[in-house]
Write a protein that holds these residues in place. Structure first.
Motif, PDB file in Angstrom:
ATOM      1  N   GLN A 145      54.332  27.307  43.603  1.00 11.62           N
ATOM      2  CA  GLN A 145      54.653  26.866  42.253  1.00 11.62           C
ATOM      3  C   GLN A 145      54.802  28.108  41.365  1.00 11.62           C
ATOM      4  N   LEU A 146      55.803  28.092  40.479  1.00 12.44           N
ATOM      5  CA  LEU A 146      56.150  29.289  39.722  1.00 12.44           C
ATOM      6  C   LEU A 146      56.206  29.026  38.225  1.00 12.44           C
ATOM      7  N   GLY A 147      56.218  30.113  37.478  1.00 10.95           N
ATOM      8  CA  GLY A 147      56.249  30.022  36.020  1.00 10.95           C
ATOM      9  C   GLY A 147      55.045  30.667  35.364  1.00 10.95           C
ATOM     10  N   ARG A 148      54.249  31.407  36.167  1.00 14.33           N
ATOM     11  CA  ARG A 148      53.112  32.127  35.590  1.00 14.33           C
ATOM     12  C   ARG A 148      53.610  33.270  34.716  1.00 14.33           C
ATOM     13  N   ARG A 149      52.799  33.648  33.760  1.00 15.62           N
ATOM     14  CA  ARG A 149      53.070  34.830  32.961  1.00 15.62           C
ATOM     15  C   ARG A 149      51.936  35.828  33.161  1.00 15.62           C
ATOM     16  N   ASP A 150      52.158  37.053  32.756  1.00 16.80           N
ATOM     17  CA  ASP A 150      51.208  38.133  33.016  1.00 16.80           C
ATOM     18  C   ASP A 150      50.233  38.324  31.868  1.00 16.80           C
ATOM     19  N   SER A 151      49.005  38.635  32.227  1.00 12.96           N
ATOM     20  CA  SER A 151      47.983  38.874  31.209  1.00 12.96           C
ATOM     21  C   SER A 151      48.193  40.224  30.539  1.00 12.96           C
ATOM     22  N   THR A 152      47.629  40.371  29.369  1.00 12.36           N
ATOM     23  CA  THR A 152      47.624  41.659  28.678  1.00 12.36           C
ATOM     24  C   THR A 152      46.223  42.265  28.696  1.00 12.36           C
ATOM     25  N   THR A 153      45.325  41.593  29.394  1.00  7.94           N
ATOM     26  CA  THR A 153      43.944  42.061  29.506  1.00  7.94           C
ATOM     27  C   THR A 153      43.468  41.909  30.951  1.00  7.94           C
ATOM     28  N   ALA A 154      42.332  42.518  31.229  1.00  8.50           N
ATOM     29  CA  ALA A 154      41.690  42.388  32.538  1.00  8.50           C
ATOM     30  C   ALA A 154      40.185  42.336  32.306  1.00  8.50           C
ATOM     31  N   SER A 155      39.432  42.023  33.347  1.00  6.07           N
ATOM     32  CA  SER A 155      37.978  41.936  33.183  1.00  6.07           C
ATOM     33  C   SER A 155      37.246  42.555  34.367  1.00  6.07           C
ATOM     34  N   LEU A 156      36.773  43.760  34.157  1.00  2.00           N
ATOM     35  CA  LEU A 156      35.989  44.451  35.183  1.00  2.00           C
ATOM     36  C   LEU A 156      34.723  43.662  35.505  1.00  2.00           C
ATOM     37  N   SER A 157      34.059  43.144  34.488  1.00  2.00           N
ATOM     38  CA  SER A 157      32.796  42.432  34.694  1.00  2.00           C
ATOM     39  C   SER A 157      33.009  41.139  35.481  1.00  2.00           C
ATOM     40  N   THR A 158      34.087  40.404  35.197  1.00  2.00           N
ATOM     41  CA  THR A 158      34.350  39.165  35.927  1.00  2.00           C
ATOM     42  C   THR A 158      34.734  39.455  37.371  1.00  2.00           C
ATOM     43  N   ALA A 159      35.464  40.540  37.585  1.00  2.00           N
ATOM     44  CA  ALA A 159      35.801  40.934  38.950  1.00  2.00           C
ATOM     45  C   ALA A 159      34.531  41.223  39.747  1.00  2.00           C
ATOM     46  N   ASN A 160      33.573  41.856  39.104  1.00  2.26           N
ATOM     47  CA  ASN A 160      32.313  42.168  39.776  1.00  2.26           C
ATOM     48  C   ASN A 160      31.464  40.929  40.039  1.00  2.26           C
ATOM     49  N   SER A 161      31.587  39.925  39.171  1.00  9.47           N
ATOM     50  CA  SER A 161      30.711  38.762  39.285  1.00  9.47           C
ATOM     51  C   SER A 161      31.322  37.591  40.057  1.00  9.47           C
ATOM     52  N   ASP A 162      32.652  37.427  40.000  1.00  8.84           N
ATOM     53  CA  ASP A 162      33.248  36.197  40.515  1.00  8.84           C
ATOM     54  C   ASP A 162      33.886  36.294  41.901  1.00  8.84           C
ATOM     55  N   ILE A 163      34.264  37.486  42.321  1.00  6.75           N
ATOM     56  CA  ILE A 163      34.829  37.635  43.659  1.00  6.75           C
ATOM     57  C   ILE A 163      33.693  37.582  44.674  1.00  6.75           C
ATOM     58  N   PRO A 164      33.733  36.633  45.624  1.00  5.50           N
ATOM     59  CA  PRO A 164      32.617  36.453  46.563  1.00  5.50           C
ATOM     60  C   PRO A 164      32.338  37.719  47.381  1.00  5.50           C
ATOM     61  N   ALA A 165      31.080  38.083  47.457  1.00  7.63           N
ATOM     62  CA  ALA A 165      30.676  39.286  48.185  1.00  7.63           C
ATOM     63  C   ALA A 165      30.488  38.989  49.665  1.00  7.63           C
ATOM     64  N   PRO A 166      30.702  39.978  50.542  1.00  9.82           N
ATOM     65  CA  PRO A 166      30.525  39.772  51.982  1.00  9.82           C
ATOM     66  C   PRO A 166      29.073  39.549  52.391  1.00  9.82           C
ATOM     67  N   SER A 167      28.155  39.743  51.457  1.00  9.68           N
ATOM     68  CA  SER A 167      26.724  39.555  51.750  1.00  9.68           C
ATOM     69  C   SER A 167      26.235  38.153  51.415  1.00  9.68           C
ATOM     70  N   LEU A 168      27.102  37.306  50.885  1.00 12.77           N
ATOM     71  CA  LEU A 168      26.674  35.979  50.454  1.00 12.77           C
ATOM     72  C   LEU A 168      26.268  35.075  51.612  1.00 12.77           C
ATOM     73  N   ASN A 169      25.237  34.263  51.357  1.00 18.77           N
ATOM     74  CA  ASN A 169      24.862  33.202  52.286  1.00 18.77           C
ATOM     75  C   ASN A 169      25.758  31.998  52.033  1.00 18.77           C
ATOM     76  N   LEU A 170      25.650  30.974  52.890  1.00 18.72           N
ATOM     77  CA  LEU A 170      26.517  29.803  52.774  1.00 18.72           C
ATOM     78  C   LEU A 170      26.417  29.155  51.401  1.00 18.72           C
TER      79      LEU A 170
END
Length: 319
Positions: A145-170
């Motif tokens: 599905q298409l029609g996304r637009r690009d952000s003008t910001t980013a979030s270092l803190s959210t990247a650190n908190s929301d991307i699942p880590a390889p150490s996570l349990n189930l």
């Protein structure tokens, strides 16, 4: 008291505007049919070339889409470089020295800009490239599905908190995906992306030296390339059977206790997702279909549409 005709008219107008806004905010598979009819073939050709040059790049482009969408939606925020006044997501722990493929996206963007300047977003390019990478490595296609637009910001803190880590349990994995609207079944399906690609020693050292739910010959085979100290960036395939083919071997590995990452093996370790792993290990078609469906859902995570965001000319920086 009955509403006046003027107030009723105003209410109706607002209602219609809301409906139009909702309609314009929907992604569509035909979004570029008129404005850039050759965009899909242009991207596919560039992805096929990049993957033919380096098979691992297919996994990298797929991962780029995942790491983008899990941080405030599929908005190409992961592509933004740091500047003197702006810190992007590339130096976040899950991305730093790990996420790659930016040059391929740059190349694709350049090709697309040459045929349709200012029309196709970087976020859409990343989404299409992920699909084309899976197909190039033997996986099942899906309609992006298409029609996304690009952000003008980013979030270092959210990247650190929301991307699942390889150490996570189930439980942690289920929670991390649930926060993005995914079921446990969809989480298991999306984890199958680890049927391609590689991981750094630093992300699986603890597993091969300390965990017991691992095939010992498999663990031993990894130790020479991943010593107990040092060599953090040495790579090993996430799927030792067929690391550059998009198939269901990842799940077969889990059943044999040959998951490379702790988070991988957690999917088959006496928990609630064991049966799903077993199903995928015995039915490639079921996995490929479920994966494709889950990828469509992931591509719909909080996209910027309408007049939100922008169409970046250079994916690495805002206009």
């Amino acid at each position: 008291m009955a509403p006046s005709s003027s107030s009723f008219s105003t209410t109706l107008s607002v209602f219609l505007l809301v409906l139009v806004g909702m309609a314009s905010a929907q992604l569509s598979s035909t979004y570029y049919n008129t404005s850039c009819p050759n965009v899909l073939s242009t991207i596919k050709s560039a992805v096929n070339s990049a993957v033919a040059n380096e098979r691992r790049m297919g996994a990298s482009l797929l991962r780029l889409h995942f790491h983008d969408c899990f941080v405030n939606g599929c908005d190409a925020s992961i592509l933004l470089d740091d500047t003197s006044t702006f810190t992007g997501e590339k130096t976040a722990k899950p991305n730093n020295g790990s996420v790659r493929g930016f040059e391929v996206i740059d190349t694709i963007k350049s090709k697309v800009e040459s045929i349709c300047p200012g029309v196709v977003s970087c976020a859409d390019i990343v989404a299409i490239a992920a699909r084309d990478s899976v197909v190039a490595l033997g996986g099942q296609s899906w309609t992006v599905q298409l029609g996304r637009r690009d952000s003008t910001t980013a979030s270092l803190s959210t990247a650190n908190s929301d991307i699942p880590a390889p150490s996570l349990n189930l439980s942690g994995l289920i929670s991390a995906f649930s926060k993005k609207g995914f079921t446990a079944k969809e989480m298991v399906a999306l984890s199958g992306s680890h049927t391609i690609g590689q991981a750094r020693c630093t992300n699986f050292r603890a597993r091969i030296y300390n965990e017991t739910n691992i095939d010992q010959s498999f663990a031993s085979s990894l130790k020479s390339n991943c010593p107990s100290t040092g060599s953090d960036n040495n790579l090993s395939p996430l799927d030792a059977i067929s690391q550059t083919t998009f198939d269901n071997a990842y799940y077969k590995n889990l059943v044999r206790e040959k998951g490379l990452l702790h988070s991988d093996q957690q999917l088959y370790s006496g928990g609630s997702t064991d049966s799903q792993v077993t199903t995928y290990s015995t039915s490639s078609s079921t996995f490929l279909t479920d994966f494709a469906n889950a990828m469509v859902k992931m591509g719909n995570l909080s996209p910027l549409t309408g007049t939100s965001g922008q169409i970046r000319t250079n994916c690495r920086k805002t206009n």
